[in-house]
Design a protein around this motif. Sequence first.
Motif, PDB file in Angstrom:
ATOM      1  N   UNK A  87       7.027  -0.429  15.613  1.00 56.49           N
ATOM      2  CA  UNK A  87       5.921  -0.832  14.783  1.00 56.49           C
ATOM      3  C   UNK A  87       5.155   0.593  14.225  1.00 56.49           C
ATOM      4  N   UNK A  88       5.697   1.795  14.366  1.00 56.09           N
ATOM      5  CA  UNK A  88       5.040   2.961  13.907  1.00 56.09           C
ATOM      6  C   UNK A  88       5.029   3.092  12.428  1.00 56.09           C
ATOM      7  N   UNK A  89       5.976   2.735  11.804  1.00 55.58           N
ATOM      8  CA  UNK A  89       6.110   2.986  10.425  1.00 55.58           C
ATOM      9  C   UNK A  89       5.250   1.800   9.814  1.00 55.58           C
ATOM     10  N   UNK A  90       5.432   0.447  10.074  1.00 57.23           N
ATOM     11  CA  UNK A  90       4.389  -0.499   9.426  1.00 57.23           C
ATOM     12  C   UNK A  90       2.950  -0.212   9.660  1.00 57.23           C
ATOM     13  N   UNK A  91       2.722   0.362  10.906  1.00 61.62           N
ATOM     14  CA  UNK A  91       1.212   0.682  10.946  1.00 61.62           C
ATOM     15  C   UNK A  91       0.712   1.876  10.317  1.00 61.62           C
ATOM     16  N   UNK A  92       1.658   2.689   9.739  1.00 63.85           N
ATOM     17  CA  UNK A  92       1.032   3.745   8.865  1.00 63.85           C
ATOM     18  C   UNK A  92       1.036   3.348   7.715  1.00 63.85           C
ATOM     19  N   UNK A  93       1.804   2.348   7.247  1.00 63.72           N
ATOM     20  CA  UNK A  93       1.790   1.869   5.947  1.00 63.72           C
ATOM     21  C   UNK A  93       0.679   1.184   5.727  1.00 63.72           C
ATOM     22  N   UNK A  94       0.261   0.299   6.424  1.00 64.63           N
ATOM     23  CA  UNK A  94      -0.889  -0.737   6.475  1.00 64.63           C
ATOM     24  C   UNK A  94      -2.193   0.380   6.398  1.00 64.63           C
ATOM     25  N   UNK A  95      -2.313   1.253   7.211  1.00 68.77           N
ATOM     26  CA  UNK A  95      -3.437   2.140   7.175  1.00 68.77           C
ATOM     27  C   UNK A  95      -3.603   2.761   5.803  1.00 68.77           C
ATOM     28  N   UNK A  96      -2.426   3.270   5.101  1.00 73.84           N
ATOM     29  CA  UNK A  96      -2.570   3.864   3.925  1.00 73.84           C
ATOM     30  C   UNK A  96      -3.177   2.603   2.986  1.00 73.84           C
ATOM     31  N   UNK A  97      -2.750   1.527   3.004  1.00 66.23           N
ATOM     32  CA  UNK A  97      -2.817   0.287   1.908  1.00 66.23           C
ATOM     33  C   UNK A  97      -4.414   0.061   2.117  1.00 66.23           C
ATOM     34  N   UNK A  98      -4.890   0.122   3.473  1.00 69.40           N
ATOM     35  CA  UNK A  98      -6.206  -0.299   3.681  1.00 69.40           C
ATOM     36  C   UNK A  98      -7.313   0.667   2.968  1.00 69.40           C
ATOM     37  N   UNK A  99      -6.698   1.880   2.726  1.00 73.00           N
ATOM     38  CA  UNK A  99      -7.733   2.743   1.743  1.00 73.00           C
ATOM     39  C   UNK A  99      -7.475   2.801   0.338  1.00 73.00           C
ATOM     40  N   UNK A 100      -6.371   1.947  -0.357  1.00 71.46           N
ATOM     41  CA  UNK A 100      -6.097   1.837  -1.500  1.00 71.46           C
ATOM     42  C   UNK A 100      -7.168   0.972  -2.262  1.00 71.46           C
ATOM     43  N   UNK A 101      -7.697   1.458  -3.322  1.00 72.45           N
ATOM     44  CA  UNK A 101      -8.475   0.655  -4.161  1.00 72.45           C
ATOM     45  C   UNK A 101      -7.792   0.202  -5.438  1.00 72.45           C
TER      46      UNK A 101
END
Length: 442
Positions: A87-101
């Motif tokens: 789950x490490x890679x999906x976690x990081x991807x969603x972290x980045x997407x959360x701060x996309x505007x």
Amino acid sequence: MNKPWQTKWPERLSYGLSDAADNLVFQMMTTYLLFFYTDVYGLTASAAAILFVVARLADVVESLVIGLMIDRTHSKWGKSRPFFLWYALPYVIFAILTFVTPPFGDNGKLVWAYVTYLGLGFLYTAVNLPITSILPTMTENDQEQTVLGVIRQFCGSSVQIIVAVFTLPLVALFGHGNQQRGFLLTIVLFGAISLILIWNTFIHVRERFTNPEHAHQSWRAVSGMLKQNKPWLVISVVILLYWLTTAIKNQTTIYYFKYIQNNEQLVPYANAFTFAALIGVLLIVRFSNRWGKKRTMLTGILVAAVGQLILSLGAVGNLLPVIFTGTLINSVGNGLIIGLVSIMIADTIRYGMAMGIQAEGILASTDDFGVNVGLGLGGLITAGLFHLSGYAANHAQNGATQHMILLNYAWLPLILYVVMFAVLLLYNERELQAKIQPDTQD
């Protein structure tokens, strides 16, 4: 007699760095996500409040689901360890997407916020809960578990403080005046480091003590054990109250300095004093060996409450030296509290094992449940009170909103520390230790 030590320093450090990895993203969520949503992303305070409510309702289920997934996992790596890999890679991807505007309208941006934030919450639980659940399977030595818990919290707290202090300067550096770009590039940096550290944990940690006869019990047997595990019930409530307190205070800090002190640039300086939490963390081994874990945590709550009272008096009088002094003292106490959480949860897991039930996933889910629900309720309270008082982003605030900011930053956390202290008094450490270490009892 206590068992010999089983872990070596590379494993201990890798275990501790797992919490550092998670906190690179987690601290961004707790301290800056509400501000990002209201003042950068463009959500109203009421929309953000509803989002936090929905996310926390989802987290109630997610913590249980991940806990059950761990308890049902059969792999060559064990029960908890493979979650760091998967789950490490999906976690990081969603972290980045959360701060996309995204370039969407108001409704589209709201949908994007829901999808990314809810996904991030689930994946955070998937990589964070195993840190707690794996601890009692790494070693059976009580002192070694305490040292591992302290290393974990030292690494985690260090990164929390680094993120709290350096996020806004990094946003300014990367964004050149564009906070949307600045927040996005900052989370990309944090996410990349987080990914490396989580995978490093998978490579180096080991599960050594799993009883096949106790490891995969029916839900009926597990639920029966939970009802009898009173120390687990008490520490669960304490964890929830701690993170509710933390969320309310941390999320309001930037609003206090931006709208009451009229100087947003003071936030990194205020957060710098939270480095004192490391003092509290380092004192845990000495204090817990002398006083026991319950008394050590009670001391931490008392110290944190005294610091919060000093901070509150400084906030009322707009006295920065008093605010910073209160923050420092409060942080020492918080270090004692949070550094003991995973250690005391590990004790309740071993308490369950003494009853013949090894359900480390479900019991450890308390930690993430408390984190997620505490953060959600904190976000709801903060955003809800702001909305009711007429908060307007990036404008001078009316008297009612300033009052709400002061209430959240100063007085509500103080009240919650008092409640936390009262709840922890119900924790029966003597009974627990007699059950998990009968050979050390008279």
